[in-house]
Scaffold this motif. Structure first.
Motif, PDB file in Angstrom:
ATOM      1  N   ALA A 155       0.836  -1.202   0.000  1.00  0.00           N
ATOM      2  CA  ALA A 155       0.000   0.000   0.000  1.00  0.00           C
ATOM      3  C   ALA A 155       0.868   1.248   0.000  1.00  0.00           C
ATOM      4  O   ALA A 155       2.004   1.259   0.499  1.00  0.00           O
ATOM      5  CB  ALA A 155      -0.923   0.003   1.211  1.00  0.00           C
ATOM      6  N   VAL A 156       0.305   2.333  -0.543  1.00  0.00           N
ATOM      7  CA  VAL A 156       1.054   3.571  -0.748  1.00  0.00           C
ATOM      8  C   VAL A 156       0.294   4.749  -0.146  1.00  0.00           C
ATOM      9  O   VAL A 156      -0.923   4.854  -0.316  1.00  0.00           O
ATOM     10  CB  VAL A 156       1.283   3.819  -2.255  1.00  0.00           C
ATOM     11  CG1 VAL A 156       1.804   5.216  -2.520  1.00  0.00           C
ATOM     12  CG2 VAL A 156       2.233   2.778  -2.822  1.00  0.00           C
ATOM     13  N   VAL A 157       1.024   5.637   0.556  1.00  0.00           N
ATOM     14  CA  VAL A 157       0.466   6.887   1.063  1.00  0.00           C
ATOM     15  C   VAL A 157       1.450   7.999   0.717  1.00  0.00           C
ATOM     16  O   VAL A 157       2.664   7.862   0.953  1.00  0.00           O
ATOM     17  CB  VAL A 157       0.235   6.853   2.585  1.00  0.00           C
ATOM     18  CG1 VAL A 157      -0.290   8.203   3.072  1.00  0.00           C
ATOM     19  CG2 VAL A 157      -0.720   5.737   2.965  1.00  0.00           C
ATOM     20  N   ALA A 171       4.246   0.387   2.150  1.00  0.00           N
ATOM     21  CA  ALA A 171       4.283  -0.702   3.134  1.00  0.00           C
ATOM     22  C   ALA A 171       5.044  -1.884   2.544  1.00  0.00           C
ATOM     23  O   ALA A 171       4.461  -2.795   1.958  1.00  0.00           O
ATOM     24  CB  ALA A 171       2.857  -1.107   3.510  1.00  0.00           C
ATOM     25  N   SER A 172       6.351  -1.856   2.696  1.00  0.00           N
ATOM     26  CA  SER A 172       7.193  -2.885   2.075  1.00  0.00           C
ATOM     27  C   SER A 172       7.570  -4.000   3.046  1.00  0.00           C
ATOM     28  O   SER A 172       8.133  -5.018   2.628  1.00  0.00           O
ATOM     29  CB  SER A 172       8.476  -2.247   1.514  1.00  0.00           C
ATOM     30  OG  SER A 172       9.169  -1.557   2.534  1.00  0.00           O
ATOM     31  N   PRO A 224      10.391  -8.532   5.081  1.00  0.00           N
ATOM     32  CA  PRO A 224       9.993  -7.904   3.812  1.00  0.00           C
ATOM     33  C   PRO A 224       8.840  -8.660   3.175  1.00  0.00           C
ATOM     34  O   PRO A 224       8.718  -9.877   3.338  1.00  0.00           O
ATOM     35  CB  PRO A 224      11.268  -7.995   2.966  1.00  0.00           C
ATOM     36  CG  PRO A 224      12.040  -9.141   3.549  1.00  0.00           C
ATOM     37  CD  PRO A 224      11.719  -9.168   5.007  1.00  0.00           C
ATOM     38  N   MET A 225       7.981  -7.938   2.452  1.00  0.00           N
ATOM     39  CA  MET A 225       6.904  -8.612   1.749  1.00  0.00           C
ATOM     40  C   MET A 225       7.494  -9.506   0.665  1.00  0.00           C
ATOM     41  O   MET A 225       8.573  -9.231   0.125  1.00  0.00           O
ATOM     42  CB  MET A 225       5.920  -7.606   1.162  1.00  0.00           C
ATOM     43  CG  MET A 225       6.496  -6.629   0.165  1.00  0.00           C
ATOM     44  SD  MET A 225       5.257  -5.435  -0.414  1.00  0.00           S
ATOM     45  CE  MET A 225       4.246  -6.479  -1.471  1.00  0.00           C
ATOM     46  N   ARG A 226       6.798 -10.583   0.368  1.00  0.00           N
ATOM     47  CA  ARG A 226       7.362 -11.586  -0.550  1.00  0.00           C
ATOM     48  C   ARG A 226       7.570 -11.012  -1.948  1.00  0.00           C
ATOM     49  O   ARG A 226       8.619 -11.191  -2.551  1.00  0.00           O
ATOM     50  CB  ARG A 226       6.422 -12.796  -0.601  1.00  0.00           C
ATOM     51  CG  ARG A 226       6.947 -13.946  -1.430  1.00  0.00           C
ATOM     52  CD  ARG A 226       6.104 -15.177  -1.200  1.00  0.00           C
ATOM     53  NE  ARG A 226       6.135 -15.583   0.202  1.00  0.00           N
ATOM     54  CZ  ARG A 226       5.368 -16.544   0.718  1.00  0.00           C
ATOM     55  NH1 ARG A 226       4.499 -17.181  -0.045  1.00  0.00           N
ATOM     56  NH2 ARG A 226       5.465 -16.866   1.989  1.00  0.00           N
ATOM     57  N   ASP A 227       6.582 -10.330  -2.467  1.00  0.00           N
ATOM     58  CA  ASP A 227       6.682  -9.743  -3.805  1.00  0.00           C
ATOM     59  C   ASP A 227       7.009  -8.255  -3.672  1.00  0.00           C
ATOM     60  O   ASP A 227       6.188  -7.391  -3.955  1.00  0.00           O
ATOM     61  CB  ASP A 227       5.370  -9.949  -4.565  1.00  0.00           C
ATOM     62  CG  ASP A 227       5.438  -9.413  -5.989  1.00  0.00           C
ATOM     63  OD1 ASP A 227       6.558  -9.157  -6.472  1.00  0.00           O
ATOM     64  OD2 ASP A 227       4.365  -9.242  -6.609  1.00  0.00           O
ATOM     65  N   ARG A 230       6.394  -5.457  -6.338  1.00  0.00           N
ATOM     66  CA  ARG A 230       5.088  -4.846  -6.539  1.00  0.00           C
ATOM     67  C   ARG A 230       5.038  -3.438  -5.951  1.00  0.00           C
ATOM     68  O   ARG A 230       4.255  -2.602  -6.417  1.00  0.00           O
ATOM     69  CB  ARG A 230       4.009  -5.731  -5.908  1.00  0.00           C
ATOM     70  CG  ARG A 230       2.596  -5.253  -6.100  1.00  0.00           C
ATOM     71  CD  ARG A 230       1.616  -6.424  -5.978  1.00  0.00           C
ATOM     72  NE  ARG A 230       1.813  -7.192  -4.756  1.00  0.00           N
ATOM     73  CZ  ARG A 230       1.201  -6.902  -3.585  1.00  0.00           C
ATOM     74  NH1 ARG A 230       0.405  -5.861  -3.504  1.00  0.00           N
ATOM     75  NH2 ARG A 230       1.410  -7.661  -2.534  1.00  0.00           N
ATOM     76  N   CYS A 231       5.865  -3.177  -4.948  1.00  0.00           N
ATOM     77  CA  CYS A 231       5.918  -1.832  -4.368  1.00  0.00           C
ATOM     78  C   CYS A 231       6.311  -0.797  -5.427  1.00  0.00           C
ATOM     79  O   CYS A 231       5.823   0.331  -5.408  1.00  0.00           O
ATOM     80  CB  CYS A 231       6.914  -1.784  -3.215  1.00  0.00           C
ATOM     81  SG  CYS A 231       6.441  -2.750  -1.767  1.00  0.00           S
ATOM     82  N   VAL A 232       7.213  -1.181  -6.331  1.00  0.00           N
ATOM     83  CA  VAL A 232       7.681  -0.244  -7.347  1.00  0.00           C
ATOM     84  C   VAL A 232       6.536   0.173  -8.261  1.00  0.00           C
ATOM     85  O   VAL A 232       6.304   1.366  -8.485  1.00  0.00           O
ATOM     86  CB  VAL A 232       8.830  -0.857  -8.182  1.00  0.00           C
ATOM     87  CG1 VAL A 232       9.194   0.049  -9.359  1.00  0.00           C
ATOM     88  CG2 VAL A 232      10.052  -1.087  -7.301  1.00  0.00           C
TER      89      VAL A 232
END
Length: 344
Positions: free
Chosen positions: A219-221, A241-242, A253-256, A259-261
């Motif tokens: 998620a992004v803020v 939210a990495s 860390p999140m697995r993927d 996807r944050c990028v």
């Protein structure tokens, strides 16, 4: 006196301080290094004096040496009727010396923290890079991926910074060793003692997310950049939210993580300006993510986004390499992605 810029890297500041000592000595016309060496009361011997004046030092000289050297040059100039044209007051030099000493202390602390991380995760995190170097790799048309080495506080090439957070979207305390803590402190206003007076970025983030925690991974803020706008030319900070926390086992860390990028890049497309954006290697700090795997995932995701988007405001995606291991991992990921550095 303008000798030491507290925002500079340590080697640059050491060379600048040595150059000012050398200029004072040259302008005064003496005393000779040999005469200082012969004086048993002088704090340094011949080889160390030459090394200091030549800037071939890795840490500041002692204040005892600086004070004695400045005083000897001032007395020599006075005895030979030389107008120095620069301050030879120890009090003026001490102000600049303390800035240099503080920078050196910060550098040692950062290196110790990196070493502690290595011990904690049982793997080498590499040598901290103290000189900023920027390389660019063309992806498509005028879209590029870049690698920036060194401390994030020196970065001025990106108008958007990405801040890795946990799914709780709570910024780190300012005295912690993390990107989040650095962004929080640098973006705040400070009182005369350097303490946070207005917690600009953290307060805005809290106001936006207070009743929405926890967030989903990725998620992004987006918030403003506080004082980073005037200090580093940063207009926005994107919090992603990495990592996620587990009771009793810390952050992971999140697995993927790639996807944050794409989530971040999609979010900044709403901004009405050309975008140059800086990503740290998400999840490789306190969360202990594998540097090589994370670099590959992030770089490949950025490359795919920049190649596939028919229209984008994103001109350059930068990745921050704080250590030589992170730099090497980014370089490998770029080669694997079929990207080569631009000449020059």
């Amino acid at each position: 006196m303008g000798m030491t810029n507290p925002d500079s890297d340590l080697p640059t500041s050491l060379r600048a301080f040595s150059a000012r000592l050398r200029e004072l000595h040259r302008t005064a016309g003496g005393p000779s290094v040999e005469s200082l060496h012969a004086d048993r009361n002088f704090p340094l011997r011949r080889a160390h004096i030459y090394a200091t004046l030549a800037g071939k030092i890795s840490q500041p000289p002692t204040w005892k040496f600086v004070e004695a050297f400045v005083q000897r040059c001032a007395r020599y100039a006075q005895a030979h009727n030389v107008d120095l044209g620069m301050s030879a007051q120890p009090a003026d030099w001490e102000v600049e010396y303390q800035k240099l000493a503080q920078l050196s202390k910060m550098h040692r602390r950062e290196q110790r923290s990196a070493d502690l991380f290595a011990d904690r995760y049982g793997k080498a995190r590499g040598q901290v890079l103290t000189v900023q170097d920027i390389t660019h790799h063309v992806v498509h048309d005028n879209r590029r991926i870049g690698v920036v080495t060194g401390d994030i506080r020196q970065v001025r090439c990106a108008n958007v910074w990405v801040n890795p957070e946990s799914t709780e979207m709570e910024m780190a305390r300012v005295h912690e060793f993390s990107i989040s803590a650095i962004i929080r402190y640098a973006g705040a206003t400070h009182d005369a003692r350097g303490r946070v007076a207005e917690d600009l970025i953290a307060d805005e983030l809290t106001a936006k997310v207070a009743d929405q925690r926890p967030f989903e991974p990725g998620a992004v803020v987006m918030t403003g950049a506080g004082r980073l706008r005037e200090l580093n030319g940063v207009h926005y900070v994107v919090h992603v939210a990495s990592v996620h926390a587990e009771p009793g086992s810390g952050f992971h860390p999140m697995r993927d993580v790639g996807r944050c990028v794409s989530n971040v890049l999609q979010a900044v497309e709403r901004l009405q300006m050309p975008i140059s954006i800086l990503f740290p290697l998400l999840g490789t700090g306190n969360a202990g993510g594998d540097v090589s795997r994370v670099a590959t995932s992030l770089v490949h995701e950025a490359r795919n986004y920049l190649r596939a988007a028919p229209v984008t405001r994103v001109e350059t995606v930068y990745f921050l390499a704080y250590t030589d291991q992170e730099r090497n991992a980014c370089r490998r990921a770029l080669r694997e992605a079929g990207l080569r550095p631009e000449p020059g």
